[in-house]
Design a protein around this motif. Structure first.
Motif, PDB file in Angstrom:
ATOM      1  N   TYR A   1       0.830  -1.205   0.000  1.00 42.30           N
ATOM      2  CA  TYR A   1       0.000   0.000   0.000  1.00 42.30           C
ATOM      3  C   TYR A   1       0.872   1.267   0.000  1.00 42.30           C
ATOM      4  N   THR A   2       2.135   1.109  -0.378  1.00 41.53           N
ATOM      5  CA  THR A   2       3.038   2.262  -0.402  1.00 41.53           C
ATOM      6  C   THR A   2       3.652   2.524  -1.768  1.00 41.53           C
ATOM      7  N   THR A   3       3.541   1.571  -2.675  1.00 43.83           N
ATOM      8  CA  THR A   3       4.132   1.730  -4.004  1.00 43.83           C
ATOM      9  C   THR A   3       3.168   2.481  -4.908  1.00 43.83           C
ATOM     10  N   TRP A   4       3.689   3.487  -5.603  1.00 39.34           N
ATOM     11  CA  TRP A   4       2.871   4.225  -6.562  1.00 39.34           C
ATOM     12  C   TRP A   4       2.584   3.315  -7.750  1.00 39.34           C
ATOM     13  N   ASN A   5       1.330   2.894  -7.863  1.00 37.35           N
ATOM     14  CA  ASN A   5       0.933   1.989  -8.934  1.00 37.35           C
ATOM     15  C   ASN A   5      -0.594   1.955  -8.974  1.00 37.35           C
ATOM     16  N   ILE A   6      -1.143   2.065 -10.161  1.00 31.59           N
ATOM     17  CA  ILE A   6      -2.586   1.926 -10.307  1.00 31.59           C
ATOM     18  C   ILE A   6      -2.871   0.461 -10.603  1.00 31.59           C
ATOM     19  N   GLY A   7      -3.488  -0.217  -9.667  1.00 29.10           N
ATOM     20  CA  GLY A   7      -3.783  -1.637  -9.797  1.00 29.10           C
ATOM     21  C   GLY A   7      -3.393  -2.358  -8.525  1.00 29.10           C
ATOM     22  N   LEU A   8      -3.935  -3.535  -8.360  1.00 27.45           N
ATOM     23  CA  LEU A   8      -3.709  -4.307  -7.145  1.00 27.45           C
ATOM     24  C   LEU A   8      -2.502  -5.224  -7.278  1.00 27.45           C
ATOM     25  N   SER A   9      -1.898  -5.549  -6.144  1.00 25.79           N
ATOM     26  CA  SER A   9      -0.816  -6.535  -6.128  1.00 25.79           C
ATOM     27  C   SER A   9      -1.399  -7.896  -6.496  1.00 25.79           C
ATOM     28  N   ASP A  10      -0.553  -8.827  -6.870  1.00 29.49           N
ATOM     29  CA  ASP A  10      -1.014 -10.176  -7.213  1.00 29.49           C
ATOM     30  C   ASP A  10      -1.741 -10.829  -6.045  1.00 29.49           C
ATOM     31  N   ALA A  11      -1.241 -10.643  -4.824  1.00 31.87           N
ATOM     32  CA  ALA A  11      -1.852 -11.259  -3.640  1.00 31.87           C
ATOM     33  C   ALA A  11      -3.273 -10.738  -3.409  1.00 31.87           C
ATOM     34  N   THR A  12      -3.456  -9.462  -3.596  1.00 29.44           N
ATOM     35  CA  THR A  12      -4.777  -8.866  -3.400  1.00 29.44           C
ATOM     36  C   THR A  12      -5.688  -9.178  -4.581  1.00 29.44           C
ATOM     37  N   GLN A  13      -5.162  -9.102  -5.767  1.00 33.54           N
ATOM     38  CA  GLN A  13      -5.956  -9.403  -6.960  1.00 33.54           C
ATOM     39  C   GLN A  13      -6.486 -10.835  -6.914  1.00 33.54           C
ATOM     40  N   ALA A  14      -5.697 -11.759  -6.381  1.00 37.70           N
ATOM     41  CA  ALA A  14      -6.116 -13.166  -6.301  1.00 37.70           C
ATOM     42  C   ALA A  14      -7.353 -13.343  -5.418  1.00 37.70           C
ATOM     43  N   LYS A  15      -7.572 -12.443  -4.466  1.00 41.01           N
ATOM     44  CA  LYS A  15      -8.711 -12.530  -3.543  1.00 41.01           C
ATOM     45  C   LYS A  15      -9.793 -11.495  -3.834  1.00 41.01           C
ATOM     46  N   PHE A  16      -9.626 -10.719  -4.897  1.00 39.66           N
ATOM     47  CA  PHE A  16     -10.539  -9.611  -5.174  1.00 39.66           C
ATOM     48  C   PHE A  16     -11.971 -10.099  -5.425  1.00 39.66           C
ATOM     49  N   GLU A  17     -12.155 -11.171  -6.175  1.00 43.51           N
ATOM     50  CA  GLU A  17     -13.503 -11.691  -6.432  1.00 43.51           C
ATOM     51  C   GLU A  17     -14.157 -12.176  -5.145  1.00 43.51           C
ATOM     52  N   ASP A  18     -13.369 -12.764  -4.247  1.00 45.17           N
ATOM     53  CA  ASP A  18     -13.899 -13.170  -2.939  1.00 45.17           C
ATOM     54  C   ASP A  18     -14.335 -11.938  -2.142  1.00 45.17           C
ATOM     55  N   PHE A  19     -13.528 -10.886  -2.205  1.00 44.83           N
ATOM     56  CA  PHE A  19     -13.844  -9.614  -1.535  1.00 44.83           C
ATOM     57  C   PHE A  19     -15.179  -9.074  -2.049  1.00 44.83           C
ATOM     58  N   LEU A  20     -15.349  -9.082  -3.369  1.00 42.90           N
ATOM     59  CA  LEU A  20     -16.605  -8.615  -3.964  1.00 42.90           C
ATOM     60  C   LEU A  20     -17.777  -9.496  -3.533  1.00 42.90           C
ATOM     61  N   ALA A  21     -17.568 -10.804  -3.471  1.00 45.93           N
ATOM     62  CA  ALA A  21     -18.642 -11.712  -3.065  1.00 45.93           C
ATOM     63  C   ALA A  21     -19.087 -11.432  -1.635  1.00 45.93           C
ATOM     64  N   VAL A  22     -18.149 -11.197  -0.740  1.00 43.52           N
ATOM     65  CA  VAL A  22     -18.489 -10.863   0.650  1.00 43.52           C
ATOM     66  C   VAL A  22     -19.239  -9.537   0.685  1.00 43.52           C
ATOM     67  N   ALA A  23     -18.770  -8.551  -0.060  1.00 41.85           N
ATOM     68  CA  ALA A  23     -19.447  -7.247  -0.109  1.00 41.85           C
ATOM     69  C   ALA A  23     -20.875  -7.396  -0.629  1.00 41.85           C
ATOM     70  N   ARG A  24     -21.062  -8.187  -1.688  1.00 49.12           N
ATOM     71  CA  ARG A  24     -22.414  -8.395  -2.232  1.00 49.12           C
ATOM     72  C   ARG A  24     -23.342  -9.016  -1.187  1.00 49.12           C
ATOM     73  N   ARG A  25     -22.852 -10.016  -0.463  1.00 46.78           N
ATOM     74  CA  ARG A  25     -23.676 -10.659   0.569  1.00 46.78           C
ATOM     75  C   ARG A  25     -24.064  -9.663   1.662  1.00 46.78           C
ATOM     76  N   GLU A  26     -23.100  -8.836   2.081  1.00 42.43           N
ATOM     77  CA  GLU A  26     -23.392  -7.868   3.143  1.00 42.43           C
ATOM     78  C   GLU A  26     -24.370  -6.795   2.660  1.00 42.43           C
ATOM     79  N   ILE A  27     -24.205  -6.347   1.434  1.00 37.59           N
ATOM     80  CA  ILE A  27     -25.140  -5.347   0.888  1.00 37.59           C
ATOM     81  C   ILE A  27     -26.546  -5.919   0.872  1.00 37.59           C
ATOM     82  N   ALA A  28     -26.690  -7.135   0.382  1.00 43.70           N
ATOM     83  CA  ALA A  28     -28.006  -7.762   0.319  1.00 43.70           C
ATOM     84  C   ALA A  28     -28.609  -7.924   1.708  1.00 43.70           C
TER      85      ALA A  28
END
Length: 154
Positions: free
Chosen positions: A122-149
């Motif tokens: 979270y300190t490197t100037w870069n537009i886009g997620l790291s590989d570690a975060t990108q690998a879990k991004f769809e899971d993150f969205l799924a949790v967010a969708r469940r909570e919104i609902a």
């Protein structure tokens, strides 16, 4: 229940932008009229005026809890206040202050729930997620969708 979903973070600092990237993805989906999804960036101390009329606020952001990068957390307001080891990015204190200001201004404080992800970088100037975060991004969205609902259903 009127729900405000806020994607918080800085898209220019790699994983710090995960909340904003998530809000952008969720904005492309169809939601009930009672759900509003916004990108809040990093100015959480100035957003208390947005809380008026909402019953629940769902925040999407990074969380520093010394876990494995990509770990997803679900935190209530009391957990954020009481547990200094589980912190959002630098935005969390401002966010809680904004929630308290909204309560003073509007006399009704919405509930606060945070869905956060442990960042890798979270300190490197870069537009886009790291590989570690990108690998879990769809899971993150799924949790967010469940909570919104769940929040929208009351």
């Amino acid at each position: 229940m009127k729900v405000l979903v806020l994607g918080i973070g800085n898209m220019l600092l790699t994983d710090d932008g995960v909340g904003v990237f998530a809000a952008q993805a969720l904005q492309k989906e169809t939601w009930p009229d009672t759900v509003t999804i916004m990108e809040a960036g990093t100015f959480t101390q100035d957003i208390f005026y947005l809380f008026e009329g909402y019953d629940a606020i769902l925040v999407l952001d990074i969380v520093h809890a010394q876990g494995t990068p990509g770990t997803i957390y679900r935190l209530t307001e009391s957990q954020l206040v009481d547990n200094h080891k589980q912190r959002l990015s630098i935005h969390d204190i401002d966010l809680i202050d904004s929630l308290r200001m909204a309560e003073l201004l509007h006399r009704k404080k919405p509930s606060l729930l945070v869905i956060g992800m442990e960042p890798f970088d979270y300190t490197t100037w870069n537009i886009g997620l790291s590989d570690a975060t990108q690998a879990k991004f769809e899971d993150f969205l799924a949790v967010a969708r469940r909570e919104i609902a769940a929040l929208a259903a009351g």
